[in-house]
Design an enzyme around this catalytic site. Structure first.
Site, PDB file in Angstrom:
ATOM      1  N   MET A  77       0.820  -1.205   0.000  1.00  0.00           N
ATOM      2  CA  MET A  77       0.000   0.000   0.000  1.00  0.00           C
ATOM      3  C   MET A  77       0.858   1.261   0.000  1.00  0.00           C
ATOM      4  O   MET A  77       2.065   1.211   0.188  1.00  0.00           O
ATOM      5  CB  MET A  77      -0.921  -0.003   1.228  1.00  0.00           C
ATOM      6  CG  MET A  77      -1.891  -1.164   1.265  1.00  0.00           C
ATOM      7  SD  MET A  77      -2.915  -1.208   2.747  1.00  0.00           S
ATOM      8  CE  MET A  77      -3.931   0.256   2.521  1.00  0.00           C
ATOM      9  N   HIS A  78       0.217   2.394  -0.237  1.00  0.00           N
ATOM     10  CA  HIS A  78       0.745   3.753  -0.015  1.00  0.00           C
ATOM     11  C   HIS A  78       1.748   4.251  -1.046  1.00  0.00           C
ATOM     12  O   HIS A  78       2.079   5.434  -1.057  1.00  0.00           O
ATOM     13  CB  HIS A  78       1.409   3.880   1.370  1.00  0.00           C
ATOM     14  CG  HIS A  78       0.656   3.267   2.491  1.00  0.00           C
ATOM     15  ND1 HIS A  78      -0.681   3.486   2.707  1.00  0.00           N
ATOM     16  CD2 HIS A  78       1.065   2.417   3.484  1.00  0.00           C
ATOM     17  CE1 HIS A  78      -1.070   2.806   3.773  1.00  0.00           C
ATOM     18  NE2 HIS A  78      -0.036   2.145   4.253  1.00  0.00           N
ATOM     19  N   ASP A 233      -2.743  -5.010   0.638  1.00  0.00           N
ATOM     20  CA  ASP A 233      -2.208  -6.316   1.015  1.00  0.00           C
ATOM     21  C   ASP A 233      -2.824  -6.875   2.288  1.00  0.00           C
ATOM     22  O   ASP A 233      -3.142  -8.063   2.359  1.00  0.00           O
ATOM     23  CB  ASP A 233      -0.683  -6.278   1.109  1.00  0.00           C
ATOM     24  CG  ASP A 233      -0.149  -5.140   1.966  1.00  0.00           C
ATOM     25  OD1 ASP A 233      -0.939  -4.384   2.568  1.00  0.00           O
ATOM     26  OD2 ASP A 233       1.088  -5.003   2.030  1.00  0.00           O
TER      27      ASP A 233
END
Length: 481
Positions: A77-78, A233
């Site tokens: 992520m991110h 995830d």
């Protein structure tokens, strides 16, 4: 059959399973990481595609994929992936464990004073928004050229389908999403010099976002199947082990350590750096607390303390009853929950002449467990609780560590067969759910087979409380040094 593609930080994993959710095959390819400066962590998005393509080619060379019905996506992520008007990548993707944008977090919270109410989160360097704020300040020419901002797995989706799309769970980690309303927030976008035109379209994790391009389908020897939204995830990992209703929980011992609890309402505890995100299914959310170094700290200990491999480290620690006062702070990449401190450092404290690699390795395992205990407690301060917690991730393969976690935290843990497959399994399940919209989601999210239950030993729990208190005090005394 269905396919789940997991774009992790260290590699890409592809899972193929049949209609009964029996895993047919797993392929994976590793990924490099660049750390050009202190606190920086980057990857080249082209490497993501190359690894995914190679993993799929290997899968198609071993199995007939013409019966595959859909593909689901998940991943780290991110990560900030910036594209120009021609979908060309403008700069290396800034990853989730990049800590350069600490100052920009405070700027964003100042510009949008109600950001914590909107997102349910304290804005941290790991999230996407402060990365864009940093680029706006130090690389304005990049921001001027940027036409689309995509998360890592959604960059893969663009190559696969030609569509700009994301799912609610992954989008929650950008700090541009109104998590309660499940929609982009204009004020938070504006604070980064962005607008809705920069953003992908939002979908629930079990919705179809597009179809596989013909050129890719031909190379993979597969039909032009639907590509399903999927999830971040951790949300996908939760789906993989059957966590779909309120109160279900997991503890993931991967590169980072994640405690995850499903809710049916929007809850938050941003003051303690607990994350509040949408789940990968409609009308569900989840709370999540994160420590940045879990199994990765074990890998580090293997190298610096001279063990052959992870299995040898655990075997020797378990076989050596020697006690030690040494305490390890596992902040090798800074820390999130509950400290939100990218400058926190790894520390060995209390060493003496009797200590050796084995006592130090044991301290590393205990230190990660103490940190996980703190993050679990921070999440439970929201009033949300879980009676039992499913352990997943590579670190959970150690029976010794499973029992140690129970003894240190006082919680009961379950270990289930197949929990180590991870997010790719959840992505495949979301693909299956998308193609069966009229069936009960619970039918596709059954718990994995139970292998063992680990309950805390009351005397061991009591013994560890003094050491755990010292662990907490050491961080507070060293903070800012």
């Amino acid at each position: 059959m269905y396919i789940g593609i997991d774009l992790g930080t260290s590699g890409v994993k592809v899972v193929l399973f049949d209609e009964a959710q029996h895993i047919v095959a797993i392929t994976q390819k590793s990924l490099p990481i660049s750390r050009p400066q202190p606190l920086w962590s980057e990857q080249n998005p082209q490497d993501w595609w190359d690894a995914t393509h190679q993993a799929m080619l290997e899968l198609s060379s071993q199995h007939n994929l013409t019966e595959v019905k859909a593909i689901g996506l998940t991943g780290q992520m991110h990560g900030a992936t910036l594209l120009d008007k021609n979908d060309k990548v403008l700069t290396p993707a800034i990853l989730w464990n990049d800590g350069r944008s600490f100052a920009e977090c405070a700027e964003l919270e100042s510009l949008v004073p109600n950001s914590r109410e909107i997102t349910g989160n304290l804005i941290m360097p790991g999230f996407t928004a402060p990365k864009l704020r940093w680029l706006k300040k130090y690389r304005p020419e990049i921001i001027e050229k940027a036409k689309k901002i995509l998360l890592p797995k959604d960059y893969l989706r663009l190559i696969l389908t030609g569509e700009y799309a994301s799912d609610m769970s992954d989008a929650s980690g950008t700090m541009w999403l109104d998590v309660g309303r499940r929609d982009w927030n204009q004020s938070l976008l504006n604070a980064c010099g962005l607008d809705l035109n920069h953003m992908p379209q939002l979908f629930e994790g079990n919705q179809i976002t597009g179809y596989l391009r013909q050129s890719v389908a031909q190379q993979w020897q597969i039909r032009q199947v639907p590509i399903v939204a999927g999830g971040g995830d951790n949300a996908a990992g939760a789906i993989g082990i059957g966590l779909h209703k309120a109160g279900q929980a997991m503890l993931s011992l991967g590169t980072s350590g994640v405690y995850f609890v499903v809710t049916d309402k929007f809850h938050a505890n941003p003051q303690k750096a607990v994350h509040s995100f949408c789940h990968a299914l409609p009308n569900r959310w989840h709370l999540m607390s994160v420590i940045l170094s879990a199994a990765s700290a074990i890998d580090w200990a293997v190298k610096v303390l001279g063990f052959k491999d992870v299995q040898t480290l655990f075997k020797q620690v378990e076989a050596t009853p020697t006690t030690s006062e040494v305490i390890f702070l596992p902040y090798l990449s800074g820390e999130r929950t509950p400290h939100n401190d990218p400058y926190a450092k790894g520390v060995f404290w209390g060493l003496n002449h009797n200590d050796n690699p084995i006592t130090m390795a044991k301290a590393v395992i205990e230190g990660i467990s103490f940190a996980m205990g703190e993050s679990i407690d921070a999440l439970h301060e929201t009033g949300i609780n879980a009676q039992t917690i499913t352990l997943i991730g590579g670190g959970a393969k150690s029976e010794y560590w499973r029992q140690l976690l129970a003894n240190i935290t006082g919680k009961t843990f379950e270990y289930r067969t197949g929990g180590d497959v991870g997010p790719a399994l959840g992505a495949a399940k979301l693909a299956q759910i998308a193609l069966n919209p009229n069936e009960d989601i619970a039918n596709f999210c059954q718990p994995l087979p139970l292998e063992a239950v680990y309950q805390p030993n009351c005397s061991k729990f009591a013994e560890y409380q003094d050491k755990r208190s010292k662990f907490a005090e050491i961080y507070q005394r060293l903070k800012g040094l």
